[in-house]
Design a protein around this motif. Structure first.
Motif, mmCIF file in Angstrom:
data_model
loop_
_atom_site.group_PDB
_atom_site.id
_atom_site.type_symbol
_atom_site.label_atom_id
_atom_site.label_comp_id
_atom_site.label_asym_id
_atom_site.label_seq_id
_atom_site.Cartn_x
_atom_site.Cartn_y
_atom_site.Cartn_z
ATOM 1 N N THR A 1 0.841 -1.206 0.000
ATOM 2 C CA THR A 1 0.000 0.000 0.000
ATOM 3 C C THR A 1 0.873 1.252 0.000
ATOM 4 O OG1 THR A 1 -1.643 -1.175 1.286
ATOM 5 C CG2 THR A 1 -1.822 1.204 1.265
ATOM 6 N N ALA A 2 1.881 1.246 0.857
ATOM 7 C CA ALA A 2 2.743 2.421 0.978
ATOM 8 C C ALA A 2 3.595 2.605 -0.276
ATOM 9 C CB ALA A 2 3.629 2.288 2.215
ATOM 10 N N LEU A 3 4.108 1.522 -0.820
ATOM 11 C CA LEU A 3 4.918 1.641 -2.046
ATOM 12 C C LEU A 3 4.070 2.142 -3.210
ATOM 13 C CD1 LEU A 3 7.352 -1.409 -2.309
ATOM 14 C CD2 LEU A 3 7.875 0.952 -1.701
ATOM 15 N N THR A 4 2.818 1.709 -3.260
ATOM 16 C CA THR A 4 1.916 2.167 -4.317
ATOM 17 C C THR A 4 1.682 3.676 -4.192
ATOM 18 O OG1 THR A 4 0.847 0.010 -4.339
ATOM 19 C CG2 THR A 4 -0.372 1.818 -5.341
ATOM 20 N N ALA A 5 1.474 4.140 -2.962
ATOM 21 C CA ALA A 5 1.288 5.582 -2.736
ATOM 22 C C ALA A 5 2.539 6.354 -3.144
ATOM 23 C CB ALA A 5 0.946 5.842 -1.271
ATOM 24 N N LEU A 6 3.694 5.805 -2.787
ATOM 25 C CA LEU A 6 4.968 6.462 -3.129
ATOM 26 C C LEU A 6 5.141 6.543 -4.645
ATOM 27 C CD1 LEU A 6 7.762 7.597 -2.341
ATOM 28 C CD2 LEU A 6 8.586 5.246 -2.155
ATOM 29 N N LYS A 7 4.804 5.462 -5.313
ATOM 30 C CA LYS A 7 4.944 5.431 -6.773
ATOM 31 C C LYS A 7 3.988 6.440 -7.430
ATOM 32 C CE LYS A 7 5.109 2.107 -10.535
ATOM 33 N NZ LYS A 7 4.399 0.963 -11.084
ATOM 34 N N ALA A 8 2.781 6.512 -6.907
ATOM 35 C CA ALA A 8 1.793 7.448 -7.462
ATOM 36 C C ALA A 8 2.301 8.886 -7.359
ATOM 37 C CB ALA A 8 0.469 7.296 -6.722
ATOM 38 N N LEU B 1 0.739 3.792 9.012
ATOM 39 C CA LEU B 1 0.740 2.545 8.237
ATOM 40 C C LEU B 1 0.547 1.330 9.154
ATOM 41 C CD1 LEU B 1 1.143 1.177 5.469
ATOM 42 C CD2 LEU B 1 3.605 1.223 5.895
ATOM 43 N N THR B 2 1.200 1.374 10.304
ATOM 44 C CA THR B 2 1.117 0.267 11.259
ATOM 45 C C THR B 2 -0.263 0.196 11.907
ATOM 46 O OG1 THR B 2 3.485 0.414 11.664
ATOM 47 C CG2 THR B 2 2.166 -0.653 13.375
ATOM 48 N N ARG B 3 -0.790 1.345 12.245
ATOM 49 C CA ARG B 3 -2.070 1.402 12.955
ATOM 50 C C ARG B 3 -3.252 1.152 12.026
ATOM 51 N NH1 ARG B 3 -2.174 6.739 16.445
ATOM 52 N NH2 ARG B 3 -0.939 5.716 18.066
ATOM 53 N N GLU B 4 -3.210 1.783 10.849
ATOM 54 C CA GLU B 4 -4.382 1.753 9.948
ATOM 55 C C GLU B 4 -4.165 0.829 8.754
ATOM 56 O OE1 GLU B 4 -5.594 5.777 9.036
ATOM 57 O OE2 GLU B 4 -5.061 6.452 11.053
ATOM 58 N N HIS B 5 -2.990 0.264 8.645
ATOM 59 C CA HIS B 5 -2.637 -0.685 7.579
ATOM 60 C C HIS B 5 -2.592 -0.037 6.200
ATOM 61 C CE1 HIS B 5 -3.144 -3.740 10.657
ATOM 62 N NE2 HIS B 5 -4.332 -3.236 10.912
ATOM 63 N N ALA B 6 -2.655 1.265 6.128
ATOM 64 C CA ALA B 6 -2.605 1.937 4.823
ATOM 65 C C ALA B 6 -2.135 3.383 4.989
ATOM 66 C CB ALA B 6 -3.975 1.913 4.166
ATOM 67 N N VAL B 7 -1.485 3.885 3.958
ATOM 68 C CA VAL B 7 -1.198 5.324 3.846
ATOM 69 C C VAL B 7 -1.549 5.728 2.416
ATOM 70 C CG1 VAL B 7 0.585 5.489 5.625
ATOM 71 C CG2 VAL B 7 1.235 4.846 3.295
ATOM 72 N N ASP B 8 -1.754 7.043 2.224
ATOM 73 C CA ASP B 8 -2.093 7.489 0.873
ATOM 74 C C ASP B 8 -1.054 8.485 0.353
ATOM 75 O OD1 ASP B 8 -2.661 9.896 2.099
ATOM 76 O OD2 ASP B 8 -4.825 9.521 2.179
ATOM 77 N N ALA B 9 -1.329 9.017 -0.834
ATOM 78 C CA ALA B 9 -0.361 9.907 -1.482
ATOM 79 C C ALA B 9 -0.071 11.140 -0.623
ATOM 80 C CB ALA B 9 -0.890 10.313 -2.857
ATOM 81 N N ASP B 10 -1.089 11.672 0.053
ATOM 82 C CA ASP B 10 -0.862 12.857 0.895
ATOM 83 C C ASP B 10 0.101 12.550 2.043
ATOM 84 O OD1 ASP B 10 -2.470 14.392 -0.656
ATOM 85 O OD2 ASP B 10 -4.259 14.195 0.619
ATOM 86 N N ASP B 11 -0.032 11.352 2.603
ATOM 87 C CA ASP B 11 0.888 10.953 3.686
ATOM 88 C C ASP B 11 2.324 10.910 3.177
ATOM 89 O OD1 ASP B 11 -1.215 10.510 5.579
ATOM 90 O OD2 ASP B 11 -1.640 8.606 4.574
ATOM 91 N N VAL B 12 2.489 10.376 1.986
ATOM 92 C CA VAL B 12 3.825 10.284 1.398
ATOM 93 C C VAL B 12 4.363 11.676 1.069
ATOM 94 C CG1 VAL B 12 5.131 9.461 -0.605
ATOM 95 C CG2 VAL B 12 3.468 7.957 0.502
ATOM 96 N N ARG B 13 3.493 12.538 0.534
ATOM 97 C CA ARG B 13 3.920 13.902 0.196
ATOM 98 C C ARG B 13 4.431 14.643 1.427
ATOM 99 N NH1 ARG B 13 -0.687 14.195 -3.008
ATOM 100 N NH2 ARG B 13 -0.141 13.789 -5.181
ATOM 101 N N ALA B 14 3.764 14.428 2.557
ATOM 102 C CA ALA B 14 4.185 15.107 3.793
ATOM 103 C C ALA B 14 5.604 14.688 4.182
ATOM 104 C CB ALA B 14 3.215 14.775 4.929
ATOM 105 N N VAL B 15 5.936 13.442 3.933
ATOM 106 C CA VAL B 15 7.281 12.951 4.269
ATOM 107 C C VAL B 15 8.313 13.531 3.284
ATOM 108 C CG1 VAL B 15 8.706 10.895 4.600
ATOM 109 C CG2 VAL B 15 6.302 10.840 5.238
ATOM 110 N N LEU B 16 7.967 13.524 2.018
ATOM 111 C CA LEU B 16 8.884 14.096 1.012
ATOM 112 C C LEU B 16 9.112 15.586 1.288
ATOM 113 C CD1 LEU B 16 7.404 12.360 -2.175
ATOM 114 C CD2 LEU B 16 9.668 11.909 -1.194
#
Lengths: 118, 193
Positions: free
Chosen positions: A104-111, B126-141
């Motif tokens: 899930t996380a890698l997919t988000a990163l790729k997107a 990710l650990t708690r909710e089993h998922a993250v989305d593009a916004d979560d990743v953007r915040a890290v970048l």
């Protein structure tokens, strides 16, 4: 930075060492020899298609492992599974859930990376 | 442990190894080692390779950073034994116990670098909710973390989300402070192989 480039480019077609290692773990537990049936290992990995009491244990392993009790293990044993089979099935369930999170996380990163390229 | 085989079902050579570990450390063999060494071709050996790569392989994250991420993920999974073990390794790697305990008790106010804080936020979700989305990743970048660093952190997260589940399911024992210190010294010096 240099070591990163060496690692990511030097070891084969687009596969980092961690991807290779993770693929090996998953292939071993799902496809290699074991005491539990392959279908049961795959079902535990996917947390789908199992019946109680095993489904109860496996769902806990996947979603809230801290709530597993002695009784959950006793019930799995009483359903006819050996300790070795339970060991394997639990390992598959743990790695399955961690894999879903990872993908899930890698997919988000790729997107995000691909959007940035546009 | 909840499965007898994981306590005492090992082969003779492994039992000898455990006797040596007990004699040298004057401590019981940690449950993590017992599980890793039980029928190691099934899980222990391939997982040790993965964990070594994630925790000690080349990365822009330091060993201390990765150990702290591991402790943080374990805390999120309510796994006390893994949290304490890897908090001890992180404290030893950083040579800063206060920083590690501050980060684990309140990530927002702790004196950790922004990239590590932002990454830890994502790992917690990710650990708690089993998922993250593009916004979560953007915040890290946006916090200055590279794509490669995110991948490396996700590998750490994968390893601990696996091990924490085994720990809680098989019923690993939480040992005393001496065991955590001894275990941390070993993991820092020798790694995970």
């Amino acid at each position: 930075m240099r070591s990163l480039l060496v690692r990511r480019k030097g070891k084969g077609p687009g596969m980092s060492d961690i991807t290779r290692a993770r693929t090996a773990v998953v292939a071993r537990i799902l496809e290699g020899d074991g005491r539990a049936e392959h279908a049961q290992r795959r079902a535990a990995f996917g947390n789908a298609g199992l019946t109680p009491p095993l489904s109860t244990l496996i769902d806990k392993v996947a979603k809230r492992a801290y709530t597993v009790t002695d009784e959950d293990i006793v019930a799995a044993r009483a359903s006819g599974l050996t300790e070795d089979q339970i060991f394997e099935i639990v390992v598959c369930a743990a790695i399955g859930q961690a894999s879903r999170q990872y993908h899930t996380a890698l997919t988000a990163l790729k997107a995000v990376t691909e959007q940035d390229k546009e | 442990m909840r499965l007898t085989i994981l306590d005492s079902g090992h082969g003779l050579r492994t039992k000898v190894l455990f006797a040596v570990i007990r004699a040298v450390s004057r401590l019981p063999v940690p449950d993590a080692i017992k599980v890793n060494r039980y029928r190691p071709d099934f899980y222990g050996m391939p997982m040790r390779e993965l964990t070594q790569e994630a925790m000690r392989g080349p990365s822009a994250w330091s060993v201390g950073d990765r150990e702290l991420m591991g402790a943080f993920v374990s805390k999120t999974n309510n796994c006390e034994v893994c949290t304490k073990t890897h908090a001890s390794v992180a404290a030893m790697a950083y040579q800063d116990e206060a920083k590690v305990s501050a980060a684990l008790s309140d990530l927002e106010t702790a004196a950790v670098d922004e990239p590590l804080r932002a990454t830890s936020h994502m790992l917690r979700k990710l650990t708690r909710e089993h998922a993250v989305d593009a916004d979560d990743v953007r915040a890290v970048l946006a916090a200055g973390v590279s794509r490669e660093q995110i991948e490396d952190a996700l590998a750490v997260c994968f390893a601990f989300n696996t091990v924490d589940r085994l720990s809680r399911t098989f019923g690993w024992v939480v040992s005393g402070p001496k065991a955590f210190e001894t275990g941390a010294k070993f993991l820092l010096a020798r790694g995970y192989r």
